[in-house]
Design a protein around this motif. Sequence first.
Motif, mmCIF file in Angstrom:
data_model
loop_
_atom_site.group_PDB
_atom_site.id
_atom_site.type_symbol
_atom_site.label_atom_id
_atom_site.label_comp_id
_atom_site.label_asym_id
_atom_site.label_seq_id
_atom_site.Cartn_x
_atom_site.Cartn_y
_atom_site.Cartn_z
ATOM 1 N N GLN A 28 -8.056 -2.752 3.455
ATOM 2 C CA GLN A 28 -8.915 -1.789 2.763
ATOM 3 C C GLN A 28 -9.785 -1.033 3.760
ATOM 4 O O GLN A 28 -10.406 -1.626 4.641
ATOM 5 C CB GLN A 28 -9.790 -2.518 1.764
ATOM 6 C CG GLN A 28 -10.393 -1.602 0.720
ATOM 7 C CD GLN A 28 -11.057 -2.383 -0.402
ATOM 8 O OE1 GLN A 28 -11.586 -3.461 -0.173
ATOM 9 N NE2 GLN A 28 -11.032 -1.848 -1.594
ATOM 10 N N ASN A 76 2.026 3.069 -8.406
ATOM 11 C CA ASN A 76 0.836 3.751 -8.902
ATOM 12 C C ASN A 76 0.889 5.256 -8.757
ATOM 13 O O ASN A 76 0.013 5.946 -9.277
ATOM 14 C CB ASN A 76 -0.406 3.202 -8.192
ATOM 15 C CG ASN A 76 -0.691 1.777 -8.589
ATOM 16 O OD1 ASN A 76 -0.748 1.454 -9.766
ATOM 17 N ND2 ASN A 76 -0.863 0.888 -7.617
ATOM 18 N N ARG A 104 -13.594 7.597 -0.979
ATOM 19 C CA ARG A 104 -12.511 7.044 -0.161
ATOM 20 C C ARG A 104 -11.579 8.113 0.394
ATOM 21 O O ARG A 104 -10.832 7.871 1.339
ATOM 22 C CB ARG A 104 -11.658 6.106 -1.042
ATOM 23 C CG ARG A 104 -12.359 4.845 -1.442
ATOM 24 C CD ARG A 104 -12.176 3.831 -0.376
ATOM 25 N NE ARG A 104 -12.649 2.533 -0.787
ATOM 26 C CZ ARG A 104 -13.053 1.631 0.071
ATOM 27 N NH1 ARG A 104 -13.054 1.882 1.340
ATOM 28 N NH2 ARG A 104 -13.449 0.451 -0.363
ATOM 29 N N ALA A 110 -6.409 2.499 -8.532
ATOM 30 C CA ALA A 110 -5.522 2.105 -7.429
ATOM 31 C C ALA A 110 -5.895 2.838 -6.141
ATOM 32 O O ALA A 110 -5.950 2.238 -5.068
ATOM 33 C CB ALA A 110 -4.067 2.393 -7.809
ATOM 34 N N PHE A 111 -6.178 4.128 -6.259
ATOM 35 C CA PHE A 111 -6.508 4.884 -5.046
ATOM 36 C C PHE A 111 -7.926 4.606 -4.567
ATOM 37 O O PHE A 111 -8.216 4.807 -3.383
ATOM 38 C CB PHE A 111 -6.296 6.386 -5.282
ATOM 39 C CG PHE A 111 -4.868 6.827 -5.068
ATOM 40 C CD1 PHE A 111 -3.926 6.667 -6.068
ATOM 41 C CD2 PHE A 111 -4.468 7.386 -3.863
ATOM 42 C CE1 PHE A 111 -2.610 7.048 -5.867
ATOM 43 C CE2 PHE A 111 -3.146 7.776 -3.661
ATOM 44 C CZ PHE A 111 -2.210 7.609 -4.662
ATOM 45 N N SER A 112 -8.784 4.143 -5.426
ATOM 46 C CA SER A 112 -10.135 3.818 -4.970
ATOM 47 C C SER A 112 -10.148 2.553 -4.126
ATOM 48 O O SER A 112 -11.101 2.293 -3.398
ATOM 49 C CB SER A 112 -11.081 3.647 -6.162
ATOM 50 O OG SER A 112 -10.801 2.447 -6.844
ATOM 51 N N ASP A 113 -9.064 1.755 -4.203
ATOM 52 C CA ASP A 113 -8.985 0.533 -3.405
ATOM 53 C C ASP A 113 -8.452 0.780 -1.998
ATOM 54 O O ASP A 113 -8.465 -0.127 -1.163
ATOM 55 C CB ASP A 113 -8.060 -0.492 -4.090
ATOM 56 C CG ASP A 113 -8.731 -1.122 -5.297
ATOM 57 O OD1 ASP A 113 -8.014 -1.623 -6.181
ATOM 58 O OD2 ASP A 113 -9.978 -1.097 -5.350
ATOM 59 N N LEU A 114 -7.925 1.971 -1.746
ATOM 60 C CA LEU A 114 -7.290 2.226 -0.441
ATOM 61 C C LEU A 114 -8.291 2.479 0.681
ATOM 62 O O LEU A 114 -9.386 2.977 0.418
ATOM 63 C CB LEU A 114 -6.347 3.425 -0.560
ATOM 64 C CG LEU A 114 -5.197 3.268 -1.566
ATOM 65 C CD1 LEU A 114 -4.394 4.532 -1.621
ATOM 66 C CD2 LEU A 114 -4.313 2.086 -1.187
ATOM 67 N N ARG A 116 0.850 -1.197 0.000
ATOM 68 C CA ARG A 116 0.000 0.000 0.000
ATOM 69 C C ARG A 116 0.884 1.244 0.000
ATOM 70 O O ARG A 116 0.774 2.108 -0.839
ATOM 71 C CB ARG A 116 -0.871 -0.063 1.252
ATOM 72 C CG ARG A 116 -1.894 0.971 1.419
ATOM 73 C CD ARG A 116 -2.535 0.784 2.780
ATOM 74 N NE ARG A 116 -2.987 2.045 3.298
ATOM 75 C CZ ARG A 116 -4.232 2.467 3.228
ATOM 76 N NH1 ARG A 116 -5.148 1.707 2.668
ATOM 77 N NH2 ARG A 116 -4.576 3.627 3.727
ATOM 78 N N ASN A 170 -5.832 3.998 -14.251
ATOM 79 C CA ASN A 170 -5.093 3.142 -13.327
ATOM 80 C C ASN A 170 -4.863 3.850 -11.990
ATOM 81 O O ASN A 170 -4.974 3.244 -10.921
ATOM 82 C CB ASN A 170 -3.748 2.736 -13.929
ATOM 83 C CG ASN A 170 -3.894 1.766 -15.088
ATOM 84 O OD1 ASN A 170 -4.907 1.080 -15.190
ATOM 85 N ND2 ASN A 170 -2.918 1.708 -15.959
ATOM 86 N N LEU A 171 -4.538 5.128 -12.050
ATOM 87 C CA LEU A 171 -4.315 5.898 -10.815
ATOM 88 C C LEU A 171 -5.581 5.953 -9.984
ATOM 89 O O LEU A 171 -5.572 5.684 -8.768
ATOM 90 C CB LEU A 171 -3.860 7.312 -11.168
ATOM 91 C CG LEU A 171 -3.655 8.265 -9.993
ATOM 92 C CD1 LEU A 171 -2.333 7.986 -9.305
ATOM 93 C CD2 LEU A 171 -3.701 9.721 -10.434
ATOM 94 N N VAL A 227 -3.121 -4.177 0.165
ATOM 95 C CA VAL A 227 -4.205 -3.257 -0.197
ATOM 96 C C VAL A 227 -5.541 -3.897 0.150
ATOM 97 O O VAL A 227 -6.404 -3.304 0.811
ATOM 98 C CB VAL A 227 -4.137 -2.899 -1.695
ATOM 99 C CG1 VAL A 227 -5.330 -2.057 -2.107
ATOM 100 C CG2 VAL A 227 -2.842 -2.165 -1.998
#
Lengths: 258, 196
Positions: free
Chosen positions: A104, A147, B136, B192-196, A59, B188-189, A100
């Motif tokens: 979550q 990312n 998020r 990825a951040f929506s999964d955090l 993460r 992709n960015l 991740v």
Amino acid sequence: MIRNIKHRPGIIRVAKATISCVLAVTFIFSFGVRDTFGQRRFSRTYPAGKNVRLVLMNRSGMVTVTGWDRNEISISAYLELPAAQIAPQSLTDKIYINLVKDNQGRDVGSVNFEVRVPYEASVDIETTIGNLNVISVRGGLVRARINSDGDITLTNIGSATVAAENVTGNILFDGLIVDDGNYRFSSMQGRITLRIPFTASFRLVATAPSTRSIDLGTLGGGRMRLLSDGRRIVGQNGDGSAIISVTNQRGSIAFLKR
Amino acid sequence: MILETCGESPTDDILPPNSQALWCRINNLIETEIKTTPEPVKKGWFSRGWNFTFSQVGAAAVGIVLISVLLTIVGLRNYFEPTADDFTSRSTASQTTFEKVLSKVGLVETPQQARERRFREQQVAIDYWTKRVALRRAQWDGRMRDAFDRNLYVIDESVNEYNRLLQSNPEDELSGEMLDAVMTEKMNLLRAFSDL
């Protein structure tokens, strides 16, 4: 002797200070190495075949993967508080860690991994923020993706399939170009440096559309040509068996001789 | 009685039948019977009485085959989604003559139309992931938020730059390809951040 100590108050003061220090150190270490300075440590070792695949999705934090000559995977992680949950899965020929998914929706600190894998292992690592390092691996695949921010350093790599991607940060690849291999490097902003043998055989597509900064060094000679107003270089080195694709949207690309 | 009847009319008055007249009368009778029989109705194709010659049928068959082939080609090309190497990065200059003809007729998209369509599709996906990220975002720490904003800014700068380049030169293949790449990077960015 007792009469001598009573008449030496300096010795008593030194003794008291020493005892206080020992007690303080003991107090600190009473919590164990695992909780030192707000960090926890995770450590585990798995038996692994030579061609094992490591999949690690972090993460936040650094991941360093180094090849060694043992048939096992050693995972050490240093967790900043609040500590993330780490739940590795040992599958057939695969070690899978997904921080991740396992954390979550939780507010957790960074996790820095140090992993040892067999030389022939395949490595697939990813992080949202942080640096990725892969050293001395020559398995079928090396994939490193950040990312957002972070540098990718791939050193002494002998894999046939290599992919390194980040958004902002530098990418350094130092390794062999294997015949029929596929090498892909991509960044939005930063510097991409490829240190490869100039005697290798590959086809090249290098694109730097914003800066037009593509430094081939002594590579290619007359077999490389500029396209699209210098924004792209295509060409072939040797018999062109491998493929190298390098794209840096707003940064530069440089080739160094290995 | 027979004798009486024979005696009433002299045998000299009885005339023998005229065979010629009799045959004519029979012939007329037969022809009259034939004429009264209704003729069978001739039925053509589609009940309209169309009749086609062999060459007409052959030409129609060839035409049907040609149209079927064209429609199949167009259908297959539209069914399989073009990859980034197809129309999103191609220009009119790289189209074949056949493709140019189909484009003019309107059966296939031009590279520019395909690129614009793909951009709209990507924008729809990006809008979706942007909403997910907004939900998020409140759970992230400051470092994560700064990283996301910084990297999104870099990507958006590139998107705007390529859109400007393509507006001034729609035939710019490389800019089309790079726009597709940065839009994918943006997705992709966000993902990825929506999964955090």
